[in-house]
Design a protein around this motif. Structure first.
Motif, PDB file in Angstrom:
ATOM      1  N   ARG A   1       0.853  -1.195   0.000  1.00  0.00           N
ATOM      2  CA  ARG A   1       0.000   0.000   0.000  1.00  0.00           C
ATOM      3  C   ARG A   1       0.885   1.239   0.000  1.00  0.00           C
ATOM      4  N   THR A   2       0.594   2.158  -0.890  1.00  0.00           N
ATOM      5  CA  THR A   2       1.397   3.372  -0.994  1.00  0.00           C
ATOM      6  C   THR A   2       0.500   4.555  -1.321  1.00  0.00           C
ATOM      7  N   ASP A   3       0.999   5.758  -1.088  1.00  0.00           N
ATOM      8  CA  ASP A   3       0.228   6.974  -1.342  1.00  0.00           C
ATOM      9  C   ASP A   3       0.537   7.482  -2.740  1.00  0.00           C
ATOM     10  N   ILE A   4      -0.509   7.650  -3.547  1.00  0.00           N
ATOM     11  CA  ILE A   4      -0.362   8.206  -4.889  1.00  0.00           C
ATOM     12  C   ILE A   4      -1.367   9.335  -5.049  1.00  0.00           C
ATOM     13  N   ALA A   5      -0.848  10.546  -5.227  1.00  0.00           N
ATOM     14  CA  ALA A   5      -1.693  11.729  -5.421  1.00  0.00           C
ATOM     15  C   ALA A   5      -2.709  11.882  -4.290  1.00  0.00           C
ATOM     16  N   GLY A   6      -2.282  11.595  -3.059  1.00  0.00           N
ATOM     17  CA  GLY A   6      -3.155  11.777  -1.908  1.00  0.00           C
ATOM     18  C   GLY A   6      -4.110  10.631  -1.650  1.00  0.00           C
ATOM     19  N   LYS A   7      -3.990   9.532  -2.395  1.00  0.00           N
ATOM     20  CA  LYS A   7      -4.868   8.384  -2.208  1.00  0.00           C
ATOM     21  C   LYS A   7      -4.027   7.137  -1.913  1.00  0.00           C
TER      22      LYS A   7
ATOM     23  N   ASN B   1       9.401  -3.048   6.926  1.00  0.00           N
ATOM     24  CA  ASN B   1       9.892  -1.729   7.340  1.00  0.00           C
ATOM     25  C   ASN B   1      10.879  -1.175   6.324  1.00  0.00           C
ATOM     26  N   GLN B   2      11.760  -2.046   5.819  1.00  0.00           N
ATOM     27  CA  GLN B   2      12.738  -1.609   4.838  1.00  0.00           C
ATOM     28  C   GLN B   2      12.059  -1.164   3.551  1.00  0.00           C
ATOM     29  N   GLU B   3      11.031  -1.928   3.136  1.00  0.00           N
ATOM     30  CA  GLU B   3      10.291  -1.578   1.920  1.00  0.00           C
ATOM     31  C   GLU B   3       9.632  -0.216   2.063  1.00  0.00           C
ATOM     32  N   ASN B   4       9.011   0.034   3.229  1.00  0.00           N
ATOM     33  CA  ASN B   4       8.362   1.328   3.452  1.00  0.00           C
ATOM     34  C   ASN B   4       9.380   2.463   3.455  1.00  0.00           C
ATOM     35  N   LYS B   5      10.549   2.206   4.058  1.00  0.00           N
ATOM     36  CA  LYS B   5      11.589   3.234   4.082  1.00  0.00           C
ATOM     37  C   LYS B   5      12.073   3.548   2.668  1.00  0.00           C
TER      38      LYS B   5
ATOM     39  N   ALA C   1      10.028   8.684  -2.663  1.00  0.00           N
ATOM     40  CA  ALA C   1       9.104   9.816  -2.754  1.00  0.00           C
ATOM     41  C   ALA C   1       9.834  11.129  -2.521  1.00  0.00           C
ATOM     42  N   ARG C   2      10.754  11.141  -1.534  1.00  0.00           N
ATOM     43  CA  ARG C   2      11.544  12.355  -1.290  1.00  0.00           C
ATOM     44  C   ARG C   2      12.412  12.680  -2.495  1.00  0.00           C
TER      45      ARG C   2
END
Length: 258
Positions: A43-49, A142-146, A152-153
């Motif tokens: 699950r990831t954030d794309i354009a606020g969703k 955790n590593q995947e999310n990081k 994204a940054r």
């Protein structure tokens, strides 16, 4: 599955390679390496969703891919179109940002697993390894999310670099000067603060944008009125009289000629 090699997914960020322009083979390898590998997806954030990327999918803007591969955006578009023609990928923009699906990802990314007929429950070391694997999976999550957050940054900073350079060039800075100034801002301050300071300078019609933006950043006079990165598309559409869109088009044409 045999006749394949395992490689670290972060290899493209190694100092020896990260400044190099990618060839088409390396760009394809980059796509496969950055696809979601977890069977349950991510699950990831794309354009606020919040969007669930499935195994074998990845989502990055063409702008980000162009920056990561050291290509022009039009070259990225053509390469992705060719991959799609060759049925190597499928693309979708329904979420507001490009989602790439690698075709046959499972066929080529599944390693052989040892199978057997034992039916007894695991004991001793085997049971310990099974418990350890649960902790390992959490560490991988955790590593995947990081990694996603870091990507994204990186994408935000790449966008700010382009916007900042175009804005400063519109007010007389050379491209090298604009690149150096914007780079210095991003090294010292978060991308969101740089973005906010730039929008303030544009809103008040500052005659010397570098000095104005530097003052806002130095004094911490952020308005917090400009959302980022969710507001990026709106910011692109709110082209003002500063000539940014015309300059961006000219720079794109020059890249195409090169």
């Amino acid at each position: 599955m045999s006749n394949f090699v395992a490689a670290q997914r972060d290899r493209f960020k190694h100092p020896l390679f990260r400044s190099e322009k990618l060839c088409r083979l390396a760009a394809w390898d980059w796509i496969v390496a950055h696809a979601v590998w977890r069977r349950e997806g991510l699950r990831t954030d794309i354009a606020g969703k919040t969007v669930l990327l499935k195994r074998g999918q990845l989502s990055y803007s063409v702008r980000y891919l162009a920056d990561a591969w050291k290509w022009s955006k039009s070259s990225v578009d053509r390469f992705l179109a060719r991959l799609e023609t060759e049925t190597m990928i499928e693309t979708d923009t329904g979420t507001g940002q490009l989602i790439i699906t690698v075709c046959n990802y499972d066929k080529y990314q599944d390693s052989e697993e040892t199978t057997g007929t034992a039916t007894e429950p695991p004991t001793g070391t085997a049971a310990g390894q099974q418990r350890d694997s649960s902790g390992t999976n959490k560490n991988k999550d955790n590593q995947e999310n990081k990694e996603r957050e870091r990507d994204a940054r990186d994408e935000n900073e790449a966008w700010i670099m382009e916007e900042g350079q175009a804005y400063l060039i519109a007010f007389g800075s050379s491209e090298s000067q604009a690149r150096a100034i914007t780079s210095d801002w991003l090294k010292t301050y978060p991308a969101k603060q740089v973005f906010d300071a730039m929008k303030q300078a544009q809103a008040c019609g500052a005659m010397s944008p570098p000095a104005y933006v530097a003052k806002v950043l130095r004094n911490g006079q952020y308005s917090n009125l400009h959302t980022f990165p969710a507001g990026r598309q709106k910011a692109r559409n709110d082209a003002d009289n500063s000539g940014i869109e015309a300059i961006r088009a000219r720079r794109a044409a020059l890249r195409e000629e090169a």
